[in-house]
Design a protein around this motif. Structure first.
Motif, PDB file in Angstrom:
ATOM      1  N   MET A   1      12.012 -11.142   7.595  1.00 51.27           N
ATOM      2  CA  MET A   1      10.918 -10.380   8.168  1.00 51.27           C
ATOM      3  C   MET A   1       9.704 -10.412   7.238  1.00 51.27           C
ATOM      4  SD  MET A   1      11.722  -9.023  11.071  1.00 51.27           S
ATOM      5  CE  MET A   1      13.122  -8.572  12.082  1.00 51.27           C
ATOM      6  N   LYS A   2       8.509 -10.389   7.817  1.00 49.21           N
ATOM      7  CA  LYS A   2       7.315 -10.288   7.006  1.00 49.21           C
ATOM      8  C   LYS A   2       7.296  -8.918   6.361  1.00 49.21           C
ATOM      9  CE  LYS A   2       4.770 -11.077  10.607  1.00 49.21           C
ATOM     10  NZ  LYS A   2       5.778 -11.389  11.591  1.00 49.21           N
ATOM     11  N   THR A   3       6.896  -8.833   5.124  1.00 48.22           N
ATOM     12  CA  THR A   3       6.940  -7.562   4.413  1.00 48.22           C
ATOM     13  C   THR A   3       5.546  -7.133   4.009  1.00 48.22           C
ATOM     14  OG1 THR A   3       9.103  -8.108   3.529  1.00 48.22           O
ATOM     15  CG2 THR A   3       7.896  -6.330   2.449  1.00 48.22           C
ATOM     16  N   PRO A   4       5.022  -6.038   4.598  1.00 50.28           N
ATOM     17  CA  PRO A   4       3.727  -5.547   4.169  1.00 50.28           C
ATOM     18  C   PRO A   4       3.894  -4.716   2.907  1.00 50.28           C
ATOM     19  CG  PRO A   4       4.534  -4.139   5.899  1.00 50.28           C
ATOM     20  CD  PRO A   4       5.573  -5.217   5.671  1.00 50.28           C
ATOM     21  N   THR A   5       2.895  -4.735   2.052  1.00 52.40           N
ATOM     22  CA  THR A   5       2.950  -3.950   0.834  1.00 52.40           C
ATOM     23  C   THR A   5       1.706  -3.089   0.741  1.00 52.40           C
ATOM     24  OG1 THR A   5       4.118  -5.744  -0.274  1.00 52.40           O
ATOM     25  CG2 THR A   5       3.128  -4.051  -1.679  1.00 52.40           C
ATOM     26  N   ILE A   6       1.887  -1.782   0.553  1.00 57.58           N
ATOM     27  CA  ILE A   6       0.740  -0.917   0.317  1.00 57.58           C
ATOM     28  C   ILE A   6       0.413  -1.011  -1.169  1.00 57.58           C
ATOM     29  CG2 ILE A   6      -0.152   1.425   0.413  1.00 57.58           C
ATOM     30  CD1 ILE A   6       1.584   1.980   2.735  1.00 57.58           C
ATOM     31  N   PHE A   7      -0.695  -1.670  -1.494  1.00 59.16           N
ATOM     32  CA  PHE A   7      -1.034  -1.889  -2.890  1.00 59.16           C
ATOM     33  C   PHE A   7      -1.719  -0.678  -3.499  1.00 59.16           C
ATOM     34  CE2 PHE A   7       0.131  -6.184  -3.491  1.00 59.16           C
ATOM     35  CZ  PHE A   7      -0.065  -6.835  -2.301  1.00 59.16           C
ATOM     36  N   SER A   8      -2.423   0.088  -2.679  1.00 54.15           N
ATOM     37  CA  SER A   8      -3.222   1.157  -3.262  1.00 54.15           C
ATOM     38  C   SER A   8      -3.319   2.311  -2.290  1.00 54.15           C
ATOM     39  CB  SER A   8      -4.636   0.643  -3.572  1.00 54.15           C
ATOM     40  OG  SER A   8      -5.464   1.669  -4.042  1.00 54.15           O
ATOM     41  N   VAL A   9      -2.926   3.481  -2.742  1.00 56.77           N
ATOM     42  CA  VAL A   9      -3.173   4.694  -1.968  1.00 56.77           C
ATOM     43  C   VAL A   9      -4.383   5.362  -2.586  1.00 56.77           C
ATOM     44  CG1 VAL A   9      -2.284   6.931  -1.258  1.00 56.77           C
ATOM     45  CG2 VAL A   9      -0.771   4.957  -1.323  1.00 56.77           C
ATOM     46  N   LEU A  10      -5.467   5.393  -1.822  1.00 53.64           N
ATOM     47  CA  LEU A  10      -6.750   5.789  -2.384  1.00 53.64           C
ATOM     48  C   LEU A  10      -7.003   7.284  -2.288  1.00 53.64           C
ATOM     49  CD1 LEU A  10      -8.837   2.895  -0.810  1.00 53.64           C
ATOM     50  CD2 LEU A  10      -7.713   2.950  -3.026  1.00 53.64           C
ATOM     51  N   LEU A  11      -6.476   7.898  -1.225  1.00 51.66           N
ATOM     52  CA  LEU A  11      -6.772   9.310  -1.025  1.00 51.66           C
ATOM     53  C   LEU A  11      -5.733   9.892  -0.113  1.00 51.66           C
ATOM     54  CD1 LEU A  11      -8.833  11.653  -1.396  1.00 51.66           C
ATOM     55  CD2 LEU A  11      -9.976  10.817   0.653  1.00 51.66           C
ATOM     56  N   ALA A  12      -5.210  11.062  -0.442  1.00 51.91           N
ATOM     57  CA  ALA A  12      -4.214  11.699   0.412  1.00 51.91           C
ATOM     58  C   ALA A  12      -4.345  13.202   0.309  1.00 51.91           C
ATOM     59  CB  ALA A  12      -2.806  11.286  -0.002  1.00 51.91           C
TER      60      ALA A  12
ATOM     61  N   ASP B   1      20.607   2.261  14.273  1.00 51.90           N
ATOM     62  CA  ASP B   1      20.136   2.393  12.890  1.00 51.90           C
ATOM     63  C   ASP B   1      19.577   1.098  12.307  1.00 51.90           C
ATOM     64  OD1 ASP B   1      20.886   5.089  12.876  1.00 51.90           O
ATOM     65  OD2 ASP B   1      22.931   4.607  12.254  1.00 51.90           O
ATOM     66  N   ASP B   2      19.392   0.080  13.138  1.00 47.95           N
ATOM     67  CA  ASP B   2      18.777  -1.155  12.654  1.00 47.95           C
ATOM     68  C   ASP B   2      17.328  -0.874  12.254  1.00 47.95           C
ATOM     69  OD1 ASP B   2      21.149  -2.275  13.377  1.00 47.95           O
ATOM     70  OD2 ASP B   2      20.321  -3.632  14.892  1.00 47.95           O
ATOM     71  N   LEU B   3      16.918  -1.389  11.102  1.00 50.39           N
ATOM     72  CA  LEU B   3      15.565  -1.165  10.619  1.00 50.39           C
ATOM     73  C   LEU B   3      14.582  -2.109  11.311  1.00 50.39           C
ATOM     74  CD1 LEU B   3      16.175  -0.725   6.781  1.00 50.39           C
ATOM     75  CD2 LEU B   3      15.983   1.039   8.554  1.00 50.39           C
ATOM     76  N   VAL B   4      13.383  -1.593  11.552  1.00 51.75           N
ATOM     77  CA  VAL B   4      12.323  -2.375  12.185  1.00 51.75           C
ATOM     78  C   VAL B   4      11.293  -2.739  11.127  1.00 51.75           C
ATOM     79  CG1 VAL B   4      10.597  -2.440  14.023  1.00 51.75           C
ATOM     80  CG2 VAL B   4      12.665  -1.048  14.303  1.00 51.75           C
ATOM     81  N   SER B   5      10.972  -4.012  11.016  1.00 51.61           N
ATOM     82  CA  SER B   5       9.972  -4.451  10.045  1.00 51.61           C
ATOM     83  C   SER B   5       8.613  -3.865  10.413  1.00 51.61           C
ATOM     84  CB  SER B   5       9.898  -5.976  10.042  1.00 51.61           C
ATOM     85  OG  SER B   5       9.011  -6.434   9.050  1.00 51.61           O
ATOM     86  N   ALA B   6       7.893  -3.402   9.384  1.00 45.07           N
ATOM     87  CA  ALA B   6       6.710  -2.583   9.604  1.00 45.07           C
ATOM     88  C   ALA B   6       5.622  -3.254  10.432  1.00 45.07           C
ATOM     89  CB  ALA B   6       6.136  -2.154   8.260  1.00 45.07           C
ATOM     90  N   ASN B   7       5.373  -4.529  10.219  1.00 48.03           N
ATOM     91  CA  ASN B   7       4.233  -5.163  10.873  1.00 48.03           C
ATOM     92  C   ASN B   7       4.642  -6.119  11.992  1.00 48.03           C
ATOM     93  OD1 ASN B   7       4.941  -6.483   8.129  1.00 48.03           O
ATOM     94  ND2 ASN B   7       4.232  -8.172   9.402  1.00 48.03           N
ATOM     95  N   ASP B   8       5.934  -6.170  12.306  1.00 54.75           N
ATOM     96  CA  ASP B   8       6.368  -7.012  13.413  1.00 54.75           C
ATOM     97  C   ASP B   8       6.021  -6.368  14.746  1.00 54.75           C
ATOM     98  OD1 ASP B   8       7.332  -9.027  11.899  1.00 54.75           O
ATOM     99  OD2 ASP B   8       9.446  -8.577  12.188  1.00 54.75           O
TER     100      ASP B   8
END
Length: 315
Positions: A1-12, A285-292
């Motif tokens: 599966m393609k894996t997205p990565t959050i590189f930076s959390v700027l504000l929360a 319970d199968d996981l779904v890839s985030a950006n698919d």
């Protein structure tokens, strides 16, 4: 599966106050993701939205006209999203015009009532679908709209155009940069060049959202940048009889798994719904890839799916 990565959390968790209104809009956690796009054909869904610019209570509803303590919303291409409601939770509608304390939306939101809470967000558009390295000329993108129609777009590179950036064009070769990609909506990307990566900046969804469906099938994602959401968590709102097809992310669109939603009681598994994988296994319970983006075919009359919030302040 393609894996997205959050590189930076700027504000929360901060609160952004408008200078022209007493209303406040809590900002969502924001950052960016990268999504691999191999050469060939891929199903992709963008797991982020743009940040809220308003959130508040509805004070009046008249068809497609909604009143609230809206600030000056400017001229961005925007939509409303109902975040709290007994009968319209998660519904979205594009803003077609802005007045003093009112917006006109299309389509009108059935079930919206005075006291319901909504937010306003700018749309993600085709101008946000950028890649590094840049897409090559002839790369195409196909969106299946909520009415089930197909819209096709072709990429023209910066060097071809002699411009700082490339752009997507419609079938009439007109600039399509402003075409909206609805939250959770999937699209077919046919990458005409080598493997590249989409880089998408946006906000993590903090409210459930209704992804509208149309036609014989729809393409949708989870609107969740996490890899930890299960098939049942993401798509538990879909009706019994729905089928879901998961495709490979190698550019070939090979079917890697198929699911059908059954009445659990029919299977001797108690109450509720069960996601049966490939006709034999329990896939709840199968996981779904985030950006698919998944191919979803629902029984006639299904108007969409309510996707859960990706993040809440209680988590």
């Amino acid at each position: 599966m393609k894996t997205p990565t959050i590189f930076s959390v700027l504000l929360a968790g901060a609160a952004l106050f408008s200078t022209s209104s007493l209303s406040a809009a809590e900002t969502d956690p924001i950052g960016y993701v990268t999504i691999d796009a191999p050469s060939g054909t891929n199903l992709i869904s963008l797991p982020l939205q743009k940040s809220k610019i308003f959130q508040g209570a509805v004070t009046a509803v008249d068809g497609g006209t909604i009143s609230a303590a809206f600030p000056d919303l400017g001229t961005d291409f925007m939509y409303v999203q109902v975040t709290e409601s007994d009968n319209a939770e998660g519904e979205i509608a594009t803003i077609t015009s802005v007045g003093e304390g009112t917006v006109e939306v299309s389509p009108a939101i059935s079930g919206l009532a005075v006291g319901d809470i909504l937010c306003v967000r700018p749309h993600l558009t085709l101008s946000d679908v950028k890649a590094s390295p840049e897409f090559t000329d002839g790369t195409s993108l196909v969106v299946f709209t909520s009415e089930g129609n197909r819209e096709s777009f072709t990429y023209f590179s910066a060097s071809t155009l002699g411009l700082p950036d490339g752009l997507w064009a419609d079938s009439a070769s007109e600039d399509a940069s402003g075409v909206a990609i609805l939250p959770g909506e999937g699209f077919v990307l046919s990458n005409n060049g080598p493997t590249t990566s989409l880089v998408v900046t946006g906000a993590v969804s903090t409210d459930s959202i209704k992804v509208p469906f149309g036609g014989t099938f729809s393409i949708a994602g989870t609107l969740n940048p996490s890899e930890g959401i299960t098939m049942k968590q993401a798509f538990g709102d879909l009706p019994i009889g729905t089928t879901i097809s998961v495709k490979s992310s190698d550019g070939n669109l090979t079917t890697t798994a198929g699911y059908e939603i059954f009445d659990s009681a029919v299977l001797g598994l108690g109450t509720g719904k069960t996601f049966v994988r490939d006709g034999t296994d329990n896939g709840d319970d199968d996981l779904v890839s985030a950006n698919d983006a998944l191919v979803i075919a629902t029984p006639s009359g299904t108007d969409g799916v309510l996707l859960p919030a990706a993040y809440t302040s209680a988590e």
